[in-house]
Design an enzyme around this catalytic site. Structure first.
Site, mmCIF file in Angstrom:
data_model
loop_
_atom_site.group_PDB
_atom_site.id
_atom_site.type_symbol
_atom_site.label_atom_id
_atom_site.label_comp_id
_atom_site.label_asym_id
_atom_site.label_seq_id
_atom_site.Cartn_x
_atom_site.Cartn_y
_atom_site.Cartn_z
ATOM 1 N N ASP A 29 30.314 39.438 48.609
ATOM 2 C CA ASP A 29 31.040 40.059 47.505
ATOM 3 C C ASP A 29 30.105 40.203 46.308
ATOM 4 O OD1 ASP A 29 33.148 41.235 46.236
ATOM 5 O OD2 ASP A 29 34.166 39.358 45.730
ATOM 6 N N HIS A 42 33.828 44.538 34.123
ATOM 7 C CA HIS A 42 34.412 43.284 34.604
ATOM 8 C C HIS A 42 33.510 42.098 34.250
ATOM 9 C CE1 HIS A 42 36.432 40.330 37.100
ATOM 10 N NE2 HIS A 42 35.304 40.092 37.738
ATOM 11 N N GLU A 86 42.052 40.819 42.852
ATOM 12 C CA GLU A 86 40.898 41.571 42.350
ATOM 13 C C GLU A 86 40.851 42.922 43.036
ATOM 14 O OE1 GLU A 86 37.793 38.286 40.607
ATOM 15 O OE2 GLU A 86 37.370 39.034 42.607
ATOM 16 N N GLU A 125 39.089 45.828 44.399
ATOM 17 C CA GLU A 125 37.716 46.082 44.846
ATOM 18 C C GLU A 125 37.717 47.120 45.954
ATOM 19 O OE1 GLU A 125 35.295 42.706 45.709
ATOM 20 O OE2 GLU A 125 36.326 41.382 44.294
ATOM 21 N N ASP A 155 40.393 40.771 46.666
ATOM 22 C CA ASP A 155 39.759 39.452 46.730
ATOM 23 C C ASP A 155 40.648 38.480 45.949
ATOM 24 O OD1 ASP A 155 38.013 37.306 46.837
ATOM 25 O OD2 ASP A 155 36.782 38.039 45.185
ATOM 26 N N ARG A 192 42.088 31.275 39.574
ATOM 27 C CA ARG A 192 41.209 31.148 38.401
ATOM 28 C C ARG A 192 41.020 29.717 37.934
ATOM 29 N NH1 ARG A 192 38.695 35.684 39.191
ATOM 30 N NH2 ARG A 192 40.067 37.481 39.122
ATOM 31 N N GLN A 197 38.627 28.154 40.224
ATOM 32 C CA GLN A 197 37.319 28.786 40.009
ATOM 33 C C GLN A 197 36.601 28.210 38.785
ATOM 34 O OE1 GLN A 197 37.680 33.047 39.749
ATOM 35 N NE2 GLN A 197 35.511 33.392 39.384
ATOM 36 N N LYS A 212 38.057 31.371 46.203
ATOM 37 C CA LYS A 212 37.977 32.695 46.801
ATOM 38 C C LYS A 212 38.094 32.672 48.321
ATOM 39 C CE LYS A 212 36.277 34.914 43.018
ATOM 40 N NZ LYS A 212 36.800 36.178 42.500
ATOM 41 N N THR A 228 41.253 37.171 51.706
ATOM 42 C CA THR A 228 40.732 38.455 51.227
ATOM 43 C C THR A 228 41.411 39.513 52.082
ATOM 44 O OG1 THR A 228 38.592 37.429 50.767
ATOM 45 C CG2 THR A 228 38.655 39.835 50.818
ATOM 46 N N GLU A 282 41.927 39.705 33.408
ATOM 47 C CA GLU A 282 41.551 40.611 32.319
ATOM 48 C C GLU A 282 42.777 41.306 31.715
ATOM 49 O OE1 GLU A 282 38.763 42.049 35.420
ATOM 50 O OE2 GLU A 282 37.719 42.895 33.683
#
Ligand code: CA
Length: 427
Positions: A132, A139, A206, A208, A240, A244, A247, A260, A264, A371
């Site tokens: 990834d 971002h 996420e 992607e 993904d 948080r 993380q 993560k 996925t 975000e």
């Protein structure tokens, strides 16, 4: 004949993602059972390529006569671009409105076309390795501003190379599967306190895109950036899923791990570079100029409109919470391939390389809840008054993406997943 003038005898709505101009490859098993095999999407149908091969209608010089009867695309991916283009030409010819071979054979049509709503989709390939990237400047800047230093949002290496981490292939799943909220250690409220331990309270998506590697490369042999397109079989949407709070506690010093590796999701139909070719465009200006091994002519981006939709347990009506575009990505796929292999690292057919979260420049184009809600400080208010800082149990996230041509649309369908409550206890 222009792309616009191509027509199939299969009726395809103008807003369908799967007209004759697209023909994405996927792996499916028919309703009511049967072995998994390779198909292409056309309108609301999955066209069974194994059946066409058995009937001798898809014999190419560049690929084996049973390659579409296999339960994954790895072998076909391994043949390389000449074989992909030959197969695409043969399939497109068979589907054309002026070709009677399939069109007028009712028996064969009954055997070869499966209603898409009734087939079960599988992962398109056995994914040996999954990487990834972190290639959206917006971002990376947003995350840098939130977690580190607003004045130096991008780390010094970011503008010089496509940063990435090696992800987990075993938990890559096809669209539609549910996501169990993960348990784990989380950042303590106060520095110096013990970590919190429990189900994540900051589950996120996420937005992607990813691409599958075709022929692959030899160990010790970097892929030149100008040869990189020969390695790209096709693209899918990628979600993904990320925790948080896990993380932010674990990522230093070696990067994301458990935050993560629990899930996925990818869309099931792989859109080839040949189908995307009419939508090639110029990407963002790169400054400073990349090192020579990463230099590309500048038209390596693709104009792909992307959307994120959220449905909640209370309100099943989908709400669009983000709209972005693949063309905003700073580092392109050719650069990602060149950088991934510059050390001599080898790639294999079916490897999946993902872009990283694709955020645009405006707050309504951000590609994650982190975000969109600015780390929870500005929760989103949905149409029915519900608010979201991060995902809650029962939420369904759906990503979709397409390219708009003149009079037709080619797209990826969707990747969707619903969040389930965490396990009530762990051993
Ligand atoms: Ca990611």
């Amino acid at each position: 004949m222009t792309e616009r003038e191509l027509h199939s005898f299969i009726d395809v709505a103008e807003t369908s993602h799967f007209p004759i101009q697209n023909l994405p490859f996927g792996v499916f098993s028919p309703a009511g059972g049967g072995a998994a095999r390779v198909g292409v999407a056309i309108g609301d149908w999955a066209l069974d390529l194994a059946v066409l091969q058995k009937r001798g209608l898809l014999s190419g010089k560049a690929f084996a006569a049973d390659v579409f009867a296999r339960p994954s695309l790895n072998a076909f991916m391994g043949y390389g671009r000449a074989a992909w283009q030959e197969a695409r030409r043969l399939i497109q010819t068979l589907l054309r409105a002026d070709n009677p071979i399939l069109r007028d054979d009712a028996g064969l049509r009954r055997e070869a076309f499966w209603p898409m709503a009734e087939v079960q989709m599988h992962l398109p390939a056995q994914i040996g390795d999954y990487t990834d990237f972190y290639s959206s400047r917006e971002h990376a800047s947003n995350v840098g501003r939130m977690f580190r230093d607003p004045a130096h949002a991008l780390l010094p290496n970011w503008r010089h190379m496509p940063v990435a981490y090696h992800g987990r292939a075993s938990s890559v799943m096809v669209s539609g599967q549910t996501i169990r909220r993960p348990w784990g250690q989380q950042r303590p409220g106060q520095a110096g306190d013990s970590p919190r331990f429990g189900p994540s309270r900051q589950l996120d998506f996420e937005l992607e895109m990813g691409f599958f590697i075709g022929p692959g490369s030899e160990l010790g042999q970097p892929v030149a950036v100008r040869q990189a397109a020969q390695q790209i079989f096709g693209l899918v949407l990628v979600n993904d899923w990320s925790a948080r709070d896990i993380q932010s506690w674990e990522y230093r010093p070696l990067g994301p791990f458990l935050a993560k590796n629990f899930a996925t999701s990818i869309s099931p139909w792989v859109m080839t570079l040949d189908a995307l070719e009419p939508f090639r465009c110029v990407g963002p200006e790169q400054s400073p100029a990349p090192l020579p091994y990463l230099r590309t002519p500048g038209n390596e981006a693709f104009d792909i409109h992307l959307e994120v939709r959220l449905q909640t347990a209370v309100n099943p009506e989908p709400v669009i919470i983000s709209q972005s575009n693949f063309r905003t990505l700073y580092w392109n796929m050719a650069q990602q391939v060149a950088h991934h292999t510059i050390s001599g690292c080898n790639l294999r057919p079916g490897d999946l390389l993902a872009s990283g979260t694709i955020s645009g420049p405006t707050p309504d184009s951000y590609g994650s809840m982190l975000e969109l809600s600015w780390r929870g400080e500005r929760p989103l208010t949905l149409l029915n008054g519900e608010t979201r800082a991060f995902l809650q149990d029962g939420d369904r996230v759906t990503l979709t993406g397409w390219c708009q041509g003149e009079g037709y649309r080619v797209g990826f369908g969707e990747v969707t997943g619903k969040v389930l409550a965490a396990a009530t206890s762990i051993q």
